[in-house]
Design an enzyme around this catalytic site. Structure first.
Site, PDB file in Angstrom:
ATOM      1  N   THR A  32       0.829  -1.265   0.008  1.00  0.00           N
ATOM      2  CA  THR A  32       0.014   0.411  -0.258  1.00  0.00           C
ATOM      3  C   THR A  32       0.847   1.413   0.014  1.00  0.00           C
ATOM      4  O   THR A  32       1.982   0.900   0.444  1.00  0.00           O
ATOM      5  CB  THR A  32      -1.001   0.153   0.819  1.00  0.00           C
ATOM      6  OG1 THR A  32      -1.920   0.972   1.911  1.00  0.00           O
ATOM      7  CG2 THR A  32      -0.023  -0.855   2.500  1.00  0.00           C
ATOM      8  N   ASP A  33       0.159   1.835  -0.422  1.00  0.00           N
ATOM      9  CA  ASP A  33       1.082   3.713  -0.369  1.00  0.00           C
ATOM     10  C   ASP A  33       0.871   4.172   1.505  1.00  0.00           C
ATOM     11  O   ASP A  33       2.115   5.108   1.294  1.00  0.00           O
ATOM     12  CB  ASP A  33       0.257   5.065  -1.496  1.00  0.00           C
ATOM     13  CG  ASP A  33      -1.450   4.676  -1.049  1.00  0.00           C
ATOM     14  OD1 ASP A  33      -2.114   4.143   0.049  1.00  0.00           O
ATOM     15  OD2 ASP A  33      -1.805   5.820  -1.331  1.00  0.00           O
ATOM     16  N   GLU A  34      -0.285   3.710   1.401  1.00  0.00           N
ATOM     17  CA  GLU A  34       0.132   4.192   3.406  1.00  0.00           C
ATOM     18  C   GLU A  34       1.566   3.350   3.811  1.00  0.00           C
ATOM     19  O   GLU A  34       2.345   4.990   4.895  1.00  0.00           O
ATOM     20  CB  GLU A  34      -1.273   3.869   4.069  1.00  0.00           C
ATOM     21  CG  GLU A  34      -2.051   3.526   3.269  1.00  0.00           C
ATOM     22  CD  GLU A  34      -3.281   3.468   4.220  1.00  0.00           C
ATOM     23  OE1 GLU A  34      -2.835   3.276   5.396  1.00  0.00           O
ATOM     24  OE2 GLU A  34      -4.253   3.181   3.686  1.00  0.00           O
ATOM     25  N   TYR A  46      -1.917  -0.264  11.436  1.00  0.00           N
ATOM     26  CA  TYR A  46      -1.814  -0.509  10.145  1.00  0.00           C
ATOM     27  C   TYR A  46      -0.426  -0.481   8.762  1.00  0.00           C
ATOM     28  O   TYR A  46      -0.044  -1.567   8.151  1.00  0.00           O
ATOM     29  CB  TYR A  46      -3.007  -0.613   8.938  1.00  0.00           C
ATOM     30  CG  TYR A  46      -2.709  -1.158   8.449  1.00  0.00           C
ATOM     31  CD1 TYR A  46      -3.159  -2.509   7.978  1.00  0.00           C
ATOM     32  CD2 TYR A  46      -3.238  -0.318   6.938  1.00  0.00           C
ATOM     33  CE1 TYR A  46      -2.907  -2.345   5.744  1.00  0.00           C
ATOM     34  CE2 TYR A  46      -3.219   0.190   5.354  1.00  0.00           C
ATOM     35  CZ  TYR A  46      -3.536  -1.486   5.318  1.00  0.00           C
ATOM     36  OH  TYR A  46      -2.971  -1.961   3.624  1.00  0.00           O
ATOM     37  N   LYS A  65       2.637  -3.425   6.956  1.00  0.00           N
ATOM     38  CA  LYS A  65       2.416  -3.183   5.918  1.00  0.00           C
ATOM     39  C   LYS A  65       3.933  -3.387   5.491  1.00  0.00           C
ATOM     40  O   LYS A  65       4.933  -3.599   4.741  1.00  0.00           O
ATOM     41  CB  LYS A  65       1.782  -3.214   4.966  1.00  0.00           C
ATOM     42  CG  LYS A  65      -0.235  -3.447   4.886  1.00  0.00           C
ATOM     43  CD  LYS A  65      -0.067  -4.652   4.371  1.00  0.00           C
ATOM     44  CE  LYS A  65      -0.186  -4.191   3.198  1.00  0.00           C
ATOM     45  NZ  LYS A  65      -0.709  -5.960   2.790  1.00  0.00           N
TER      46      LYS A  65
END
Ligand code: NAD
Ligand code: TYD
Length: 340
Positions: free
Chosen positions: A125-127, A153, A157
């Site tokens: 994810t870009d997060e 979260y 990741k």
């Protein structure tokens, strides 16, 4: 050459769209889906392909090594979606995120290593890049942007991404990472903002907008994401990271107004609620690498058409989300929103 693909987490939102997409686009492939059917995994997401002879479902945890070893041995490649995926849940309790996202990824990597190597696409994810400021619109995440995860979260990741890279570096695993922006489309669990808001409104309830509503996300239709993952699986270079994004930045207030307009409802249906702790301000993806190397560009994300189609899908499939919203999810919703 891929004849048999192993997908993890194929009963979730993106995984189920990917399974359906691959069976359509690669008619000669067989596909096994390992999913433990956690709260967000739903067999109904793939009800239409359950009887396809090319498809097999295995209900198991990715931390179950004997099962994972056997499945990896049978396939030529793995696409790894299985994860705990919701930021707000990670704020309530981070532990399941470490078990599924970090230990689960390690389990798969060890199985792949034990099998003598397989192409392994890790869906991230870009997060993991953290947050961009609103007053620097020229800034976007590139693959070289340092990791700066802010939520439990995204931290889990990021940890899994680092593990994947370490297995490539240390053991020469044929592993690749994709980092995509926020997805939308059919079969998204109605805890994420777009299906949550559509289904709340369909039930006559107001929508809880966090903070000032000015946080920005870069929205991409899930089928565009699936197409990008397939391009990386088939053409990506081992050890590389590929960002995937829609060039489609919207703040949450704009998004909410767009949904209300499509549904013919007024702005009085918004309830401002307390902000999410640690709420990332803005995500924006520079997807030029995948565009140049693999020729991928989003083809379905003509906003607001894609949003209108998505609203229509949820309104046409009330059984799918009513079933979810009447189950265990009610307890999460009460914990998440009643005190705000
Ligand atoms: P989701 O929560 O809808 O689906 C996750 C699936 O994984 C579920 O079917 C669940 O049962 C399964 N699962 C969870 N833990 C498992 C375990 N230990 N063993 C086996 N199965 C398990 O999530 P999603 O939105 O479809 O996201 C899929 C992946 O894509 C995640 O890795 C997520 O980080 C990533 N991603 C999501 C987005 C987004 O906008 N939703 C954007 C970029 C990346
Ligand atoms: P979400 O769908 O949870 O995705 P992510 O946090 O992974 O980007 O949230 C998208 C945006 O919508 C995010 O800025 C938080 C906001 N949001 C609300 O305003 N209200 C809500 O009830 C939810 C779930 C999210």
């Amino acid at each position: 050459m891929i004849r048999h693909l192993l997908v993890t987490g194929g009963c979730g939102f993106i995984g189920s769209n990917f399974v359906r997409f691959v069976l359509r686009e690669r008619p000669r492939w067989r596909l096994t889906n390992i999913d433990d059917l956690t709260y967000s995994g739903n067999l109904a997401n793939l009800a239409d392909i359950t009887d396809d002879p090319r498809y097999r479902f295995v209900k198991a945890d990715i931390n179950d090594r004997p099962t994972v070893d056997a499945l990896v041995a049978e396939c030529e490649a793995v696409v790894h979606f299985a994860a705990e995926s919701h930021v707000d849940r990670s704020i309530q309790d981070a532990r399941p995120f470490i078990v599924a996202n970090v230990l689960g990824t390690q389990s798969l990597l060890d199985a792949v290593r034990g099998a003598g190597g397989r192409r392994f696409v890790h869906v991230s994810t870009d997060e993991v890049y953290g947050s961009l400021p609103l007053d620097r619109p020229e800034l976007r995440f590139s693959e070289g942007t340092p990791l700066h995860a802010n939520s439990p979260y995204s931290a889990s990741k990021a940890a899994s991404d680092l593990l994947v890279q370490s297995y490539h570096h240390t053991f020469g695993l044929d592993a690749l990472i994709t980092r995509c922006s926020n997805n939308f489309g059919p079969y998204q669990f109605p805890e994420k903002v777009i299906p949550l808001f559509i289904t709340n409104l369909a039930e006559g309830h107001k929508v809880p907008l966090y903070g000032d509503g000015l946080n920005v996300r870069d929205w991409l239709h899930v089928e565009d994401h699936c197409e990008a993952i397939l391009a990386v699986l088939e053409g990506g270079r081992a050890g590389e990271v590929y960002n995937i994004g829609g060039d489609n930045e919207r703040n949450n207030l704009e998004l909410t107004h767009a949904i209300l307009d499509i549904m013919g409802l007024g702005h009085d249906m918004i309830t401002p609620v307390a902000d999410r702790p640690g709420h990332d301000r803005r995500y924006a993806i520079d997807a030029s690498k995948i565009r140049h190397e693999l020729g991928w560009t989003p083809s379905r994300s003509s906003w607001p058409r894609a949003l209108a189609d998505t609203v229509a899908w949820y309104l046409e499939h009330p059984h799918w989300w009513r079933e979810i919203k009447s189950g265990e999810y009610r307890h999460y919703y009460a914990r998440q929103y009643t005190e705000r």
